[in-house]
Write a protein that holds these residues in place. Structure first.
Motif, PDB file in Angstrom:
ATOM      1  N   ALA A   1      28.923  57.963  -6.642  1.00  0.00           N
ATOM      2  CA  ALA A   1      28.738  58.107  -5.193  1.00  0.00           C
ATOM      3  C   ALA A   1      29.238  56.871  -4.458  1.00  0.00           C
ATOM      4  O   ALA A   1      29.944  56.979  -3.437  1.00  0.00           O
ATOM      5  CB  ALA A   1      27.262  58.353  -4.893  1.00  0.00           C
ATOM      6  N   VAL A   2      28.887  55.698  -4.959  1.00  0.00           N
ATOM      7  CA  VAL A   2      29.309  54.460  -4.304  1.00  0.00           C
ATOM      8  C   VAL A   2      30.827  54.311  -4.375  1.00  0.00           C
ATOM      9  O   VAL A   2      31.472  53.930  -3.380  1.00  0.00           O
ATOM     10  CB  VAL A   2      28.611  53.251  -4.958  1.00  0.00           C
ATOM     11  CG1 VAL A   2      29.254  51.947  -4.494  1.00  0.00           C
ATOM     12  CG2 VAL A   2      27.125  53.255  -4.633  1.00  0.00           C
ATOM     13  N   GLU A   3      31.410  54.612  -5.513  1.00  0.00           N
ATOM     14  CA  GLU A   3      32.865  54.520  -5.648  1.00  0.00           C
ATOM     15  C   GLU A   3      33.568  55.420  -4.634  1.00  0.00           C
ATOM     16  O   GLU A   3      34.548  55.025  -3.985  1.00  0.00           O
ATOM     17  CB  GLU A   3      33.274  54.917  -7.068  1.00  0.00           C
ATOM     18  CG  GLU A   3      34.783  54.880  -7.310  1.00  0.00           C
ATOM     19  CD  GLU A   3      35.143  55.502  -8.642  1.00  0.00           C
ATOM     20  OE1 GLU A   3      35.743  54.812  -9.477  1.00  0.00           O
ATOM     21  OE2 GLU A   3      34.837  56.701  -8.851  1.00  0.00           O
ATOM     22  N   ALA A   4      33.063  56.639  -4.470  1.00  0.00           N
ATOM     23  CA  ALA A   4      33.694  57.581  -3.542  1.00  0.00           C
ATOM     24  C   ALA A   4      33.574  57.135  -2.097  1.00  0.00           C
ATOM     25  O   ALA A   4      34.488  57.333  -1.290  1.00  0.00           O
ATOM     26  CB  ALA A   4      33.070  58.966  -3.723  1.00  0.00           C
ATOM     27  N   LEU A   5      32.452  56.524  -1.742  1.00  0.00           N
ATOM     28  CA  LEU A   5      32.202  56.147  -0.354  1.00  0.00           C
ATOM     29  C   LEU A   5      32.772  54.782   0.030  1.00  0.00           C
ATOM     30  O   LEU A   5      32.913  54.490   1.220  1.00  0.00           O
ATOM     31  CB  LEU A   5      30.689  56.145  -0.092  1.00  0.00           C
ATOM     32  CG  LEU A   5      30.016  57.518  -0.079  1.00  0.00           C
ATOM     33  CD1 LEU A   5      28.501  57.373  -0.151  1.00  0.00           C
ATOM     34  CD2 LEU A   5      30.424  58.304   1.170  1.00  0.00           C
ATOM     35  N   THR A   6      33.110  53.952  -0.950  1.00  0.00           N
ATOM     36  CA  THR A   6      33.543  52.581  -0.657  1.00  0.00           C
ATOM     37  C   THR A   6      34.751  52.499   0.267  1.00  0.00           C
ATOM     38  O   THR A   6      34.758  51.675   1.202  1.00  0.00           O
ATOM     39  CB  THR A   6      33.792  51.814  -1.961  1.00  0.00           C
ATOM     40  OG1 THR A   6      32.541  51.673  -2.657  1.00  0.00           O
ATOM     41  CG2 THR A   6      34.351  50.429  -1.684  1.00  0.00           C
ATOM     42  N   PRO A   7      35.821  53.295   0.088  1.00  0.00           N
ATOM     43  CA  PRO A   7      36.950  53.199   1.037  1.00  0.00           C
ATOM     44  C   PRO A   7      36.533  53.445   2.483  1.00  0.00           C
ATOM     45  O   PRO A   7      37.001  52.758   3.402  1.00  0.00           O
ATOM     46  CB  PRO A   7      37.918  54.282   0.531  1.00  0.00           C
ATOM     47  CG  PRO A   7      37.616  54.396  -0.928  1.00  0.00           C
ATOM     48  CD  PRO A   7      36.127  54.224  -1.022  1.00  0.00           C
ATOM     49  N   PHE A   8      35.638  54.393   2.702  1.00  0.00           N
ATOM     50  CA  PHE A   8      35.153  54.646   4.056  1.00  0.00           C
ATOM     51  C   PHE A   8      34.323  53.467   4.561  1.00  0.00           C
ATOM     52  O   PHE A   8      34.457  53.037   5.713  1.00  0.00           O
ATOM     53  CB  PHE A   8      34.319  55.925   4.076  1.00  0.00           C
ATOM     54  CG  PHE A   8      33.632  56.185   5.385  1.00  0.00           C
ATOM     55  CD1 PHE A   8      34.351  56.603   6.501  1.00  0.00           C
ATOM     56  CD2 PHE A   8      32.261  55.997   5.518  1.00  0.00           C
ATOM     57  CE1 PHE A   8      33.717  56.834   7.721  1.00  0.00           C
ATOM     58  CE2 PHE A   8      31.614  56.225   6.734  1.00  0.00           C
ATOM     59  CZ  PHE A   8      32.342  56.647   7.830  1.00  0.00           C
ATOM     60  N   LEU A   9      33.488  52.927   3.702  1.00  0.00           N
ATOM     61  CA  LEU A   9      32.630  51.806   4.093  1.00  0.00           C
ATOM     62  C   LEU A   9      33.444  50.573   4.459  1.00  0.00           C
ATOM     63  O   LEU A   9      33.065  49.805   5.347  1.00  0.00           O
ATOM     64  CB  LEU A   9      31.667  51.462   2.952  1.00  0.00           C
ATOM     65  CG  LEU A   9      30.665  52.555   2.560  1.00  0.00           C
ATOM     66  CD1 LEU A   9      29.950  52.176   1.276  1.00  0.00           C
ATOM     67  CD2 LEU A   9      29.661  52.790   3.684  1.00  0.00           C
ATOM     68  N   LYS A  10      34.565  50.386   3.783  1.00  0.00           N
ATOM     69  CA  LYS A  10      35.405  49.206   4.022  1.00  0.00           C
ATOM     70  C   LYS A  10      36.466  49.436   5.092  1.00  0.00           C
ATOM     71  O   LYS A  10      37.293  48.550   5.355  1.00  0.00           O
ATOM     72  CB  LYS A  10      36.083  48.776   2.721  1.00  0.00           C
ATOM     73  CG  LYS A  10      35.111  48.201   1.696  1.00  0.00           C
ATOM     74  CD  LYS A  10      35.844  47.644   0.487  1.00  0.00           C
ATOM     75  CE  LYS A  10      34.885  46.909  -0.442  1.00  0.00           C
ATOM     76  NZ  LYS A  10      35.583  46.315  -1.623  1.00  0.00           N
ATOM     77  N   GLY A  11      36.459  50.621   5.709  1.00  0.00           N
ATOM     78  CA  GLY A  11      37.428  50.907   6.759  1.00  0.00           C
ATOM     79  C   GLY A  11      38.803  51.277   6.237  1.00  0.00           C
ATOM     80  O   GLY A  11      39.759  51.348   7.014  1.00  0.00           O
ATOM     81  N   GLU A  12      38.902  51.556   4.946  1.00  0.00           N
ATOM     82  CA  GLU A  12      40.184  51.950   4.362  1.00  0.00           C
ATOM     83  C   GLU A  12      40.420  53.453   4.475  1.00  0.00           C
ATOM     84  O   GLU A  12      41.512  53.941   4.194  1.00  0.00           O
ATOM     85  CB  GLU A  12      40.234  51.522   2.890  1.00  0.00           C
ATOM     86  CG  GLU A  12      40.115  50.004   2.708  1.00  0.00           C
ATOM     87  CD  GLU A  12      39.816  49.614   1.279  1.00  0.00           C
ATOM     88  OE1 GLU A  12      39.686  50.528   0.432  1.00  0.00           O
ATOM     89  OE2 GLU A  12      39.694  48.412   0.996  1.00  0.00           O
ATOM     90  N   ALA A  13      39.397  54.203   4.840  1.00  0.00           N
ATOM     91  CA  ALA A  13      39.496  55.644   5.086  1.00  0.00           C
ATOM     92  C   ALA A  13      38.725  55.938   6.360  1.00  0.00           C
ATOM     93  O   ALA A  13      37.707  55.295   6.663  1.00  0.00           O
ATOM     94  CB  ALA A  13      38.913  56.434   3.912  1.00  0.00           C
ATOM     95  N   THR A  14      39.203  56.908   7.134  1.00  0.00           N
ATOM     96  CA  THR A  14      38.590  57.185   8.437  1.00  0.00           C
ATOM     97  C   THR A  14      37.503  58.247   8.376  1.00  0.00           C
ATOM     98  O   THR A  14      36.737  58.397   9.319  1.00  0.00           O
ATOM     99  CB  THR A  14      39.666  57.643   9.429  1.00  0.00           C
ATOM    100  OG1 THR A  14      40.337  58.800   8.885  1.00  0.00           O
ATOM    101  CG2 THR A  14      40.684  56.528   9.667  1.00  0.00           C
TER     102      THR A  14
END
Length: 469
Positions: A345-358
């Motif tokens: 779950a954390v791996e999947a959400l990390t790009p969004f959390l870091k602003g790398e995915a919108t």
């Protein structure tokens, strides 16, 4: 259930000569580590005495290492926790005392010398201080089973020493008639020729020594000690199992592959998973002194990819309990599979959390049916980090651990500390504070790392004060 007869879970500078703790190298999470540690030390006393004993030793160690405490202040802190009966504090205090006074600091302990079988930090500190002869003489006066127990911890305590130091300690042990300890220190040297030379000297009970320390070379990445040859199939099995053991010894924090192998007897798939992890360690993608996250995901995905029945992998991992300081305990406990769900779950959400995915990602297919029901809450919290004030979330016992997990993944150390320090109830707050302080350390100086920790320590902390005077 098939069980293999494999082995069960078998210096950074702290103090200068001016007796003050030397801070680890520049660390962006230093303020968060200290804030979390200080809170544990301050608020543990608000808990009932029995619960309070579960908190403080790790926080005190991190306070000493990152806070630049004087020797006297560090000792006073550790002694206070020890006297309050805090878990592991007797080892923390013993290590500090031994670095200043050597073996004399512990020789008259009412618990007696055999307690060294568990006080690995204290044992290491005595050896680092140089009181080897007194320690070995005292061990030589013990019963054989007590000698064996302490010998195992000596090898574990100094596994990271260079060969020349291990060799000198081994020679001293031999002079005291401590052949088992001598053999362990030789078997765990990085140069495999050391064992060949020792064996060629025809020591007493060589076969017994080989049996006792057969797996020890794996702690430093070497093949197992030579044993009487079996048929080709059995020899191949031995080699494959030892490959898994070597990788387990190089993993950060904890390992589940050796346990999985014991549960299933599936040597081929477990070895492939170990080799996948090893490739990422050798490639620098997994840091042995870092966190277990990537190693566990790599091993899990390899097992699922090669298993004839991937669902069986999940079933087995659900049966393996996870005992560690990470995550709040649930009413029905945590399994290795539960941990892997959180990592996915954390791996999947990390790009969004870091602003790398919108956008928040779709639910990963790898999540277990049990965790899929929780996924909407995780995505809600991920979105909330972008807009909502976090204090109300910190007061929610269900949401606070998720918010903290996501802030850690985002690298937002300041807000992570704010959320954890506002969490309720106090026991949950201190559990999370200890957990994240230790994780943040792994991204900085890794003061709590120890070579081969996943096999030798299995979650027990080791407090190193190697350079203290």
């Amino acid at each position: 259930m098939k069980v293999l007869p494999v082995l069960a879970a078998a210096g950074l500078m702290l103090m200068s000569t001016t007796a003050r703790a030397q801070e680890p190298a520049a660390c962006p999470a230093k303020a968060a580590i200290l804030a979390l540690s200080d809170t544990v030390l301050a608020e543990r006393e608000t808990l009932p005495r029995l619960k309070a004993r579960g908190f403080g030793a790790e926080a005190a160690y991190l306070k000493i290492r990152y806070g630049g405490l004087s020797m006297d202040a560090a000792t006073t802190l550790a002694h206070g926790l020890r006297d309050a009966g805090v878990r592991e504090a007797i080892d923390l205090a013993g290590a500090l005392d031994a670095r200043r006074e050597g073996f004399a600091a512990v020789a008259d302990d009412p618990a007696g010398l055999p307690q060294f079988g568990v006080l690995i930090s204290t044992l290491r500190a005595v050896l680092e201080q140089g009181d080897t002869e007194k320690l070995l003489a005292a061990i030589a006066a013990l019963k054989a089973d007590q000698q064996a127990s302490i010998g195992q911890r000596i090898v574990a305590a100094v596994i990271d020493w260079p060969d020349e130091r291990k060799a000198a300690l081994a020679e001293a042990a031999g002079k005291h008639g401590l052949l088992l300890i001598q053999a362990g220190l030789i078997a765990s040297q990085r140069d495999p020729k050391a064992w060949a030379t020792f064996a060629a000297s025809k020591p007493d009970r060589l076969a017994d020594l080989v049996q006792a320390w057969n797996w020890a070379p794996g702690f430093v990445g070497n093949p197992a000690l030579p044993r009487p040859a079996q048929d080709a199939k059995a020899e191949a099995m031995r080699k494959s199992v030892h490959t898994v053991f070597i990788v387990a010894a190089r993993e950060p924090e904890r390992d589940f592959l050796m346990t999985y192998l014991n549960y299933t007897g599936d040597i081929a798939d477990t070895e492939k998973a170990a080799q996948a992890v090893l490739a990422e360690i050798d490639g620098g993608d997994i840091r042995p002194e870092g966190l277990l996250d990537r190693a566990w995901l790599t091993a899990y995905r390899s097992l699922r990819a090669t298993a004839a029945d991937p669902a069986k992998v999940d079933t087995v991992l659900t049966e393996i309990s996870f005992y560690a300081g990470r995550y709040l305990r649930t009413a029905d406990g945590l399994s290795v599979r539960d941990v892997i769900d959180r990592l996915i779950a954390v791996e999947a959400l990390t790009p969004f959390l870091k602003g790398e995915a919108t956008a928040v990602p779709e639910m990963p297919e790898e999540l277990s049916a049990r965790f899929q029901a929780q996924w909407p809450l995780w995505t809600e919290m991920a979105a909330a980090l972008k807009a909502a004030p976090l204090t109300p979330l910190a007061k929610d016992p269900l949401k606070a651990p998720i918010v903290a997990e996501l802030l850690f993944a985002a690298g937002d150390h300041a807000r992570l500390a704010d959320v954890v320090l506002a969490a309720e109830p106090v026991e949950a707050k201190l559990a999370m504070a200890t957990d994240f302080a230790m994780r943040l350390d792994r991204g900085c100086a890794s003061t709590m790392y120890h070579q081969a920790e996943a096999v030798l320590l299995s979650g027990q902390p080791i407090f190193k004060f190697d350079a203290m005077k």
